[in-house]
Design a protein around this motif. Structure first.
Motif, PDB file in Angstrom:
ATOM      1  N   PRO A   1       0.821  -1.216   0.000  1.00 24.07           N
ATOM      2  CA  PRO A   1       0.000   0.000   0.000  1.00 24.07           C
ATOM      3  C   PRO A   1       0.850   1.259   0.000  1.00 24.07           C
ATOM      4  N   PRO A   2       0.221   2.400  -0.258  1.00 29.03           N
ATOM      5  CA  PRO A   2       0.966   3.660  -0.304  1.00 29.03           C
ATOM      6  C   PRO A   2       1.619   4.036   1.025  1.00 29.03           C
ATOM      7  N   HIS A   3       1.090   3.526   2.152  1.00 32.42           N
ATOM      8  CA  HIS A   3       1.662   3.884   3.449  1.00 32.42           C
ATOM      9  C   HIS A   3       2.715   2.886   3.922  1.00 32.42           C
ATOM     10  N   ALA A   4       3.071   1.896   3.083  1.00 35.80           N
ATOM     11  CA  ALA A   4       4.155   0.981   3.453  1.00 35.80           C
ATOM     12  C   ALA A   4       5.468   1.751   3.560  1.00 35.80           C
ATOM     13  N   LYS A   5       6.369   1.258   4.393  1.00 30.30           N
ATOM     14  CA  LYS A   5       7.669   1.934   4.522  1.00 30.30           C
ATOM     15  C   LYS A   5       8.498   1.795   3.252  1.00 30.30           C
ATOM     16  N   ARG A   6       8.238   0.753   2.464  1.00 34.20           N
ATOM     17  CA  ARG A   6       8.833   0.645   1.134  1.00 34.20           C
ATOM     18  C   ARG A   6       7.726   0.444   0.124  1.00 34.20           C
ATOM     19  N   VAL A   7       7.474   1.464  -0.663  1.00 35.02           N
ATOM     20  CA  VAL A   7       6.511   1.361  -1.756  1.00 35.02           C
ATOM     21  C   VAL A   7       7.309   1.089  -3.021  1.00 35.02           C
ATOM     22  N   LEU A   8       7.128  -0.097  -3.588  1.00 36.29           N
ATOM     23  CA  LEU A   8       7.935  -0.527  -4.723  1.00 36.29           C
ATOM     24  C   LEU A   8       7.369   0.007  -6.033  1.00 36.29           C
ATOM     25  N   THR A   9       8.234   0.428  -6.922  1.00 39.14           N
ATOM     26  CA  THR A   9       7.823   0.792  -8.270  1.00 39.14           C
ATOM     27  C   THR A   9       7.461  -0.477  -9.035  1.00 39.14           C
ATOM     28  N   PRO A  10       6.745  -0.363 -10.154  1.00 45.33           N
ATOM     29  CA  PRO A  10       6.470  -1.569 -10.941  1.00 45.33           C
ATOM     30  C   PRO A  10       7.737  -2.344 -11.317  1.00 45.33           C
ATOM     31  N   ALA A  11       8.800  -1.641 -11.666  1.00 51.37           N
ATOM     32  CA  ALA A  11      10.039  -2.335 -12.030  1.00 51.37           C
ATOM     33  C   ALA A  11      10.634  -3.068 -10.834  1.00 51.37           C
ATOM     34  N   GLU A  12      10.677  -2.418  -9.675  1.00 49.93           N
ATOM     35  CA  GLU A  12      11.198  -3.064  -8.466  1.00 49.93           C
ATOM     36  C   GLU A  12      10.330  -4.249  -8.073  1.00 49.93           C
ATOM     37  N   LEU A  13       9.032  -4.049  -8.159  1.00 50.97           N
ATOM     38  CA  LEU A  13       8.101  -5.099  -7.773  1.00 50.97           C
ATOM     39  C   LEU A  13       8.239  -6.310  -8.689  1.00 50.97           C
ATOM     40  N   GLY A  14       8.302  -6.068  -9.997  1.00 56.97           N
ATOM     41  CA  GLY A  14       8.465  -7.168 -10.936  1.00 56.97           C
ATOM     42  C   GLY A  14       9.733  -7.958 -10.677  1.00 56.97           C
ATOM     43  N   ALA A  15      10.833  -7.255 -10.380  1.00 58.35           N
ATOM     44  CA  ALA A  15      12.104  -7.937 -10.118  1.00 58.35           C
ATOM     45  C   ALA A  15      12.015  -8.789  -8.858  1.00 58.35           C
ATOM     46  N   VAL A  16      11.405  -8.258  -7.794  1.00 56.62           N
ATOM     47  CA  VAL A  16      11.262  -9.019  -6.544  1.00 56.62           C
ATOM     48  C   VAL A  16      10.382 -10.242  -6.755  1.00 56.62           C
ATOM     49  N   LEU A  17       9.250 -10.062  -7.436  1.00 57.76           N
ATOM     50  CA  LEU A  17       8.319 -11.177  -7.617  1.00 57.76           C
ATOM     51  C   LEU A  17       8.916 -12.271  -8.495  1.00 57.76           C
ATOM     52  N   ARG A  18       9.682 -11.879  -9.502  1.00 59.62           N
ATOM     53  CA  ARG A  18      10.321 -12.893 -10.344  1.00 59.62           C
ATOM     54  C   ARG A  18      11.302 -13.737  -9.538  1.00 59.62           C
ATOM     55  N   GLN A  19      12.085 -13.083  -8.707  1.00 54.82           N
ATOM     56  CA  GLN A  19      13.057 -13.812  -7.891  1.00 54.82           C
ATOM     57  C   GLN A  19      12.369 -14.661  -6.820  1.00 54.82           C
ATOM     58  N   ALA A  20      11.190 -14.211  -6.379  1.00 62.42           N
ATOM     59  CA  ALA A  20      10.484 -14.937  -5.326  1.00 62.42           C
ATOM     60  C   ALA A  20       9.876 -16.241  -5.814  1.00 62.42           C
ATOM     61  N   GLY A  21       9.692 -16.387  -7.120  1.00 67.13           N
ATOM     62  CA  GLY A  21       9.165 -17.638  -7.647  1.00 67.13           C
ATOM     63  C   GLY A  21       7.664 -17.617  -7.831  1.00 67.13           C
ATOM     64  N   PRO A  22       7.083 -18.774  -8.147  1.00 72.07           N
ATOM     65  CA  PRO A  22       5.690 -18.825  -8.604  1.00 72.07           C
ATOM     66  C   PRO A  22       4.641 -18.745  -7.509  1.00 72.07           C
ATOM     67  N   ALA A  23       5.031 -18.654  -6.240  1.00 68.12           N
ATOM     68  CA  ALA A  23       4.027 -18.669  -5.175  1.00 68.12           C
ATOM     69  C   ALA A  23       3.166 -17.415  -5.164  1.00 68.12           C
ATOM     70  N   VAL A  24       3.725 -16.281  -5.575  1.00 65.18           N
ATOM     71  CA  VAL A  24       2.965 -15.026  -5.578  1.00 65.18           C
ATOM     72  C   VAL A  24       2.184 -14.930  -6.879  1.00 65.18           C
ATOM     73  N   HIS A  25       0.871 -14.887  -6.771  1.00 68.46           N
ATOM     74  CA  HIS A  25       0.000 -14.824  -7.943  1.00 68.46           C
ATOM     75  C   HIS A  25      -0.533 -13.429  -8.209  1.00 68.46           C
ATOM     76  N   GLY A  26      -0.523 -12.563  -7.196  1.00 70.17           N
ATOM     77  CA  GLY A  26      -1.112 -11.249  -7.387  1.00 70.17           C
ATOM     78  C   GLY A  26      -0.475 -10.220  -6.496  1.00 70.17           C
ATOM     79  N   VAL A  27      -0.798  -8.945  -6.781  1.00 72.11           N
ATOM     80  CA  VAL A  27      -0.285  -7.839  -5.984  1.00 72.11           C
ATOM     81  C   VAL A  27      -1.361  -6.767  -5.897  1.00 72.11           C
ATOM     82  N   LYS A  28      -1.542  -6.259  -4.694  1.00 75.73           N
ATOM     83  CA  LYS A  28      -2.515  -5.188  -4.442  1.00 75.73           C
ATOM     84  C   LYS A  28      -1.734  -3.916  -4.161  1.00 75.73           C
ATOM     85  N   LEU A  29      -2.036  -2.839  -4.899  1.00 74.06           N
ATOM     86  CA  LEU A  29      -1.236  -1.622  -4.783  1.00 74.06           C
ATOM     87  C   LEU A  29      -2.044  -0.413  -5.225  1.00 74.06           C
TER      88      LEU A  29
END
Length: 327
Positions: free
Chosen positions: A159-187
């Motif tokens: 969410p916008p009030h998280a201490k780290r709000v990830l950009t789409p590029a940052e988020l995509g990189a993290v989710l790719r490295q995290a593997g297939p368990a994450v199916h969605g993102v709320k932002l």
């Protein structure tokens, strides 16, 4: 309570990157906690609320988001809320997501393990929030969460009030490295540049935008759905609006314009001018909609907006956005 696996939901999304098939799509209504004057959760009213959401035929129900006050409940209360939600949704064949969010990663993972036993369609998590995580730490946390989830898909809430709000590029990189368990993102979404980046970096995941931006998110080819504040106002109306996006997107965008005007004019001033939280605003919306006996009270120390304000704004909402209150 050991729940059986829920039935397949009506909406599907094929991920182009990790090969996962997700039922995470459409209009998801949040569970709001009815709080008594003595600070206890009124589970009788909570059951009525769940039944009202099921009767509204929303695409899914989710618990323990920010508006569900996940940050201000005991672990015993957490379990009771999720067991009630799972029991009612599984009986009705309604998809449901359990929020296992907590600023403490150890507590969060305990919640994930208990949630997984109830067989939800997904489990929502947040990145550890007391100390902001680096990208490698975020990847590691999601790996730990995936192990605790035992095969149940994860939704990352950033969410916008998280201490780290990830950009789409940052988020995509993290989710790719995290593997297939994450199916969605709320932002929270943004303008044209944000949507361009989201199309580039987040195409492999179900993206959930704010409820009052859903038609825009659909028109931009990014949104799979919304964990919706508009469903707080009117779960049935939010569902009809969502369903109409597939047949008449221009009309849905016009309704979104008027929804935004109503929120900007009558709801957001409580936050900007008076400092009320988003949870207080969501409960105000539910009070305006008056579709279940939830009440506007938050658990202390958080302040809530008086129910008289909901009464005052009810006719304004129905005059401004009548489509949400049909039927």
């Amino acid at each position: 309570m050991q729940a059986t696996a829920p039935q397949t939901g009506p909406l599907t999304r094929q991920s182009s990157g990790n090969g996962a098939i997700s039922r995470l799509r459409g209009n998801w209504a949040t569970l709001l906690l009815p709080i008594n004057a003595d600070e206890s959760i009124d589970f009788g009213r909570l059951e009525i609320e769940i039944e009202a959401l099921i009767e509204a035929r929303v695409d899914g129900v989710y618990s323990n988001g920010t508006a569900g006050e996940f940050h201000n409940q005991t672990e015993a209360e957490y379990e009771k809320i999720q067991e009630l939600l799972a029991d009612r949704c599984i009986s009705a064949g309604v998809p449901f997501v359990i929020g296992a969010c907590h600023p403490d990663p150890s507590v969060s993972c305990g919640r994930i393990r208990r949630a997984a036993r109830l067989a939800p369609d997904a489990i929502q998590v947040i990145l550890p929030d007391w100390v902001p995580v680096t990208d490698p730490e975020a990847v590691d946390f999601l790996a730990i969460a995936a192990d605790a989830a035992s095969g149940i898909p994860l939704v990352l809430y950033n969410p916008p009030h998280a201490k780290r709000v990830l950009t789409p590029a940052e988020l995509g990189a993290v989710l790719r490295q995290a593997g297939p368990a994450v199916h969605g993102v709320k932002l929270a979404d943004g303008g044209a540049l944000w949507y361009s980046a989201a199309r580039q970096h987040l195409a492999d995941w179900a993206v959930f935008v704010p409820g009052h931006h859903l038609a825009t998110g659909i028109s931009e080819g990014v949104a799979a759905g919304a964990f919706s504040n508009i469903a707080c106002l009117s779960p049935r109306g939010a569902q009809l609006w969502t369903d109409g996006m597939s047949s008449n997107l221009p009309a849905a965008l016009e309704l979104e314009r008027r929804i935004r005007v109503f929120l900007d004019t009558y709801i957001l001033p409580y936050r900007i001018g008076s400092g009320y939280s988003n949870a207080a605003l969501d409960k105000l919306l539910a009070g305006i909609g008056n579709w279940a006996p939830i009440g506007t009270r938050l658990r202390r120390p958080y302040r809530w907006i008086a129910e008289a304000e909901a009464d005052r704004l009810r006719s304004v909402a129905r005059a401004s956005i009548p489509e949400l209150f049909q039927g």
